[in-house]
Design a protein around this motif. Structure first.
Motif, mmCIF file in Angstrom:
data_model
loop_
_atom_site.group_PDB
_atom_site.id
_atom_site.type_symbol
_atom_site.label_atom_id
_atom_site.label_comp_id
_atom_site.label_asym_id
_atom_site.label_seq_id
_atom_site.Cartn_x
_atom_site.Cartn_y
_atom_site.Cartn_z
ATOM 1 N N GLY A 99 4.480 5.483 20.805
ATOM 2 C CA GLY A 99 3.829 6.304 20.263
ATOM 3 C C GLY A 99 4.221 7.508 19.254
ATOM 4 N N LEU A 100 5.153 7.795 19.759
ATOM 5 C CA LEU A 100 5.822 8.953 18.805
ATOM 6 C C LEU A 100 5.458 8.087 17.129
ATOM 7 N N LEU A 101 5.232 6.795 16.549
ATOM 8 C CA LEU A 101 4.435 6.972 15.386
ATOM 9 C C LEU A 101 3.154 6.946 15.696
ATOM 10 N N GLU A 102 2.290 6.654 16.658
ATOM 11 C CA GLU A 102 1.293 6.873 16.639
ATOM 12 C C GLU A 102 1.018 8.310 16.055
ATOM 13 N N ASN A 103 2.003 8.579 17.326
ATOM 14 C CA ASN A 103 0.543 10.050 16.889
ATOM 15 C C ASN A 103 1.176 11.206 15.231
ATOM 16 N N VAL A 104 2.275 10.371 14.682
ATOM 17 C CA VAL A 104 3.025 10.926 13.296
ATOM 18 C C VAL A 104 1.757 10.487 12.630
ATOM 19 N N THR A 105 1.813 9.431 12.858
ATOM 20 C CA THR A 105 0.663 9.102 11.713
ATOM 21 C C THR A 105 -0.379 8.557 11.797
ATOM 22 N N GLY A 106 -0.832 8.604 13.062
ATOM 23 C CA GLY A 106 -2.353 7.620 13.911
ATOM 24 C C GLY A 106 -2.986 6.694 13.656
ATOM 25 N N TYR A 107 -1.844 5.611 13.181
ATOM 26 C CA TYR A 107 -2.276 4.147 13.271
ATOM 27 C C TYR A 107 -0.933 3.677 14.930
ATOM 28 N N GLN A 150 4.346 -20.808 -8.146
ATOM 29 C CA GLN A 150 3.742 -20.681 -6.775
ATOM 30 C C GLN A 150 3.412 -21.284 -6.699
ATOM 31 N N PHE A 151 3.688 -22.428 -4.788
ATOM 32 C CA PHE A 151 3.192 -23.803 -4.651
ATOM 33 C C PHE A 151 1.822 -23.482 -3.723
ATOM 34 N N ALA A 152 2.888 -22.235 -3.108
ATOM 35 C CA ALA A 152 2.021 -21.188 -2.164
ATOM 36 C C ALA A 152 2.458 -20.484 -1.638
ATOM 37 N N LYS A 153 1.525 -19.562 -0.737
ATOM 38 C CA LYS A 153 2.258 -17.700 -0.666
ATOM 39 C C LYS A 153 1.903 -17.668 0.934
ATOM 40 N N ALA A 154 2.129 -16.323 1.073
ATOM 41 C CA ALA A 154 2.130 -15.684 2.595
ATOM 42 C C ALA A 154 1.872 -14.177 2.530
ATOM 43 N N TYR A 155 1.674 -14.093 3.260
ATOM 44 C CA TYR A 155 0.443 -12.674 3.438
ATOM 45 C C TYR A 155 0.477 -12.118 4.479
ATOM 46 N N ASN A 156 0.705 -10.691 5.216
ATOM 47 C CA ASN A 156 0.241 -10.258 6.283
ATOM 48 C C ASN A 156 -1.284 -10.224 6.264
ATOM 49 N N ALA A 157 -1.488 -10.291 7.908
ATOM 50 C CA ALA A 157 -2.767 -9.789 7.573
ATOM 51 C C ALA A 157 -3.321 -8.883 7.823
ATOM 52 N N THR A 158 -5.080 -8.787 7.506
ATOM 53 C CA THR A 158 -5.179 -7.491 7.240
ATOM 54 C C THR A 158 -5.187 -6.710 8.072
ATOM 55 N N GLU A 159 -5.455 -6.645 8.993
ATOM 56 C CA GLU A 159 -5.484 -6.186 10.676
ATOM 57 C C GLU A 159 -4.240 -5.330 10.558
ATOM 58 N N ASP A 160 -2.954 -5.499 10.830
ATOM 59 C CA ASP A 160 -1.653 -5.779 10.360
ATOM 60 C C ASP A 160 -1.831 -4.279 9.404
ATOM 61 N N MET A 161 -2.256 -4.151 8.579
ATOM 62 C CA MET A 161 -1.958 -3.504 7.783
ATOM 63 C C MET A 161 -1.463 -1.872 8.011
ATOM 64 N N PRO A 162 -2.000 -1.336 8.989
ATOM 65 C CA PRO A 162 -1.702 0.296 9.858
ATOM 66 C C PRO A 162 -0.546 -0.014 10.526
ATOM 67 N N SER A 163 0.212 -1.250 11.062
ATOM 68 C CA SER A 163 1.245 -1.081 11.478
ATOM 69 C C SER A 163 2.265 -1.351 10.779
ATOM 70 N N LEU A 164 1.922 -2.153 9.043
ATOM 71 C CA LEU A 164 3.041 -2.251 8.355
ATOM 72 C C LEU A 164 3.226 -0.190 7.923
ATOM 73 N N VAL A 165 1.963 0.139 7.553
ATOM 74 C CA VAL A 165 2.049 1.541 6.744
ATOM 75 C C VAL A 165 2.984 2.731 7.842
ATOM 76 N N ALA A 166 2.873 2.203 9.430
ATOM 77 C CA ALA A 166 3.350 2.971 10.142
ATOM 78 C C ALA A 166 5.308 2.958 9.893
ATOM 79 N N VAL A 167 5.511 1.800 9.952
ATOM 80 C CA VAL A 167 6.445 0.784 10.029
ATOM 81 C C VAL A 167 7.215 1.475 8.486
#
Length: 373
Positions: A99-107, A150-167
């Protein structure tokens, strides 16, 4: 790996020598003309989709060269966001901070991050087929693939970007709290040395940092020029509480061995949790790395597709592509999940344990061939 290369080279050398001797027998005074045919093949299977050219280089040998690329497909994996080093206390901490992070970041911050895994490999191939039987349908093959590491890669889903920004924002602010002397005043002597004679106004920068974190500091600001009690004051309690929360990140697993820096200092002890944090782009990533040069050994079959037309053939190849030992799965922080981390849980842990067992990649391809001339 050296033994594999030696075996492949020996097989090709023996076959070429036997073929040359056969061509010089009295029954075959005229040497078989090399490259007198050219076949074009479409391949599909575990190495992807590709094209290949093949031509005979002797009575029982043919050489093939091709290129293949693996179509992109996605495999989803989930990580949990953890606060601090204790997974048992993380849930309650996260609930208080979200809740604190949502107030600070808006995410809105989610406690789960989805990672998307996808193959990225494409490669050239050079193969030599040995056809020891009279009908020339069956063949044994030695050769190699060559492609990017590089044989394969993994990356975060686009919809999780706001959470990672807040983190990322929280970790940046928490790092400043952790760097403040107030967070490390553990003894009475240390507290008196730091706070004696100081008022809230003297510690304006420290109060401003708490305001940035979205913490209500009105009670502290109300003190103004009143000297703070070195043994018990609200600024000290607030800093200690935030510091004890710990950094926020993705708990991937635990360090298998001590991790040292360039100067030999231990930065992570064996058994410490590996907390993956977002990079400066607010993303988490991992690359699956193998050798560029990948020897191949296998066998296959090729026969006419139609009894009335020998220009079309169908066949398969089956074997193993050796990629230089255990693959490496390197995160954007430079940590190898295969060798540096253990106790990886969930979908990611199962996939890492699965791939660590294999020193080679299974090859099974279907091939349709058309003779060009």
């Amino acid at each position: 790996m050296k033994r594999i290369l030696l075996l492949a080279f020996s097989a090709c050398t023996f076959a070429i020598g036997a073929n040359a001797q056969d061509e010089q027998t009295p029954d075959n005074q005229k040497k078989l003309e090399a490259f007198k045919h050219l076949d074009l093949s479409l391949n599909a299977g575990s190495t992807g989709i590709g094209l290949e050219l093949a031509s005979p280089i002797g009575k029982s040998l043919q050489v093939r060269a091709g290129y293949a690329i693996m179509p992109r497909f996605h495999v989803d994996m989930n990580f949990h966001v953890q606060v601090g080093d204790d997974p048992n206390a993380s849930k309650s901490k996260f609930d208080r901070l979200s809740g604190l992070l949502e107030n600070v970041t808006g995410y809105k911050v989610d406690d789960r991050v989805k990672m998307i895994g996808t193959p990225t490999f494409h490669q050239l191939s050079v193969m030599v087929d040995v056809m020891p039987f009279k009908n020339k349908n069956w063949h044994f093959t030695a050769g190699f693939f060559y492609g990017p590491k590089q044989f394969a890669k993994a990356y975060n889903a686009t919809e999780d970007m706001p959470s990672l920004v807040a983190v990322g924002i929280y970790n940046n602010l928490w790092g400043k709290v952790a760097a403040s002397p107030i967070s490390h005043l553990d003894t009475e002597e240390e507290r008196w040395d730091y706070f004696f004679g100081k008022s809230a106004a003297d510690l304006l920068s420290e109060i401003s940092l708490l305001k940035t974190l979205g913490i209500d500091v009105s009670e502290i600001e109300a003190l103004q020029n009143i000297e703070l009690d070195p043994d018990d004051n609200i600024l000290l309690r607030t800093y200690k509480r935030i510091y004890n929360y710990g950094a926020m990140g993705i708990h991937v697993g635990d360090y298998k061995e001590d991790i040292v820096d360039e100067e030999g200092n231990v930065v992570h002890k064996k058994g410490d949790p590996y907390m993956m944090v977002p990079n400066n782009e607010s993303m988490v990533k991992a690359d699956w790395i193998v050798d560029r040069f990948r020897p191949y050994l296998g066998f296959g079959y090729s026969g006419r597709l139609s009894k009335t037309d020998d220009r079309w053939k169908i066949g398969f190849d089956c074997g193993a592509m050796f990629w230089g030992g255990t693959p490496r799965i390197i995160t954007h922080e430079g940590v190898d999940l295969c060798s540096d981390v253990e106790n990886i849980s969930g979908d990611v842990g199962r996939k890492v344990r699965f791939f660590k067992q294999f020193k080679a990649y299974p090859v099974l391809n279907l091939r349709i061939t058309r003779r060009l001339f």
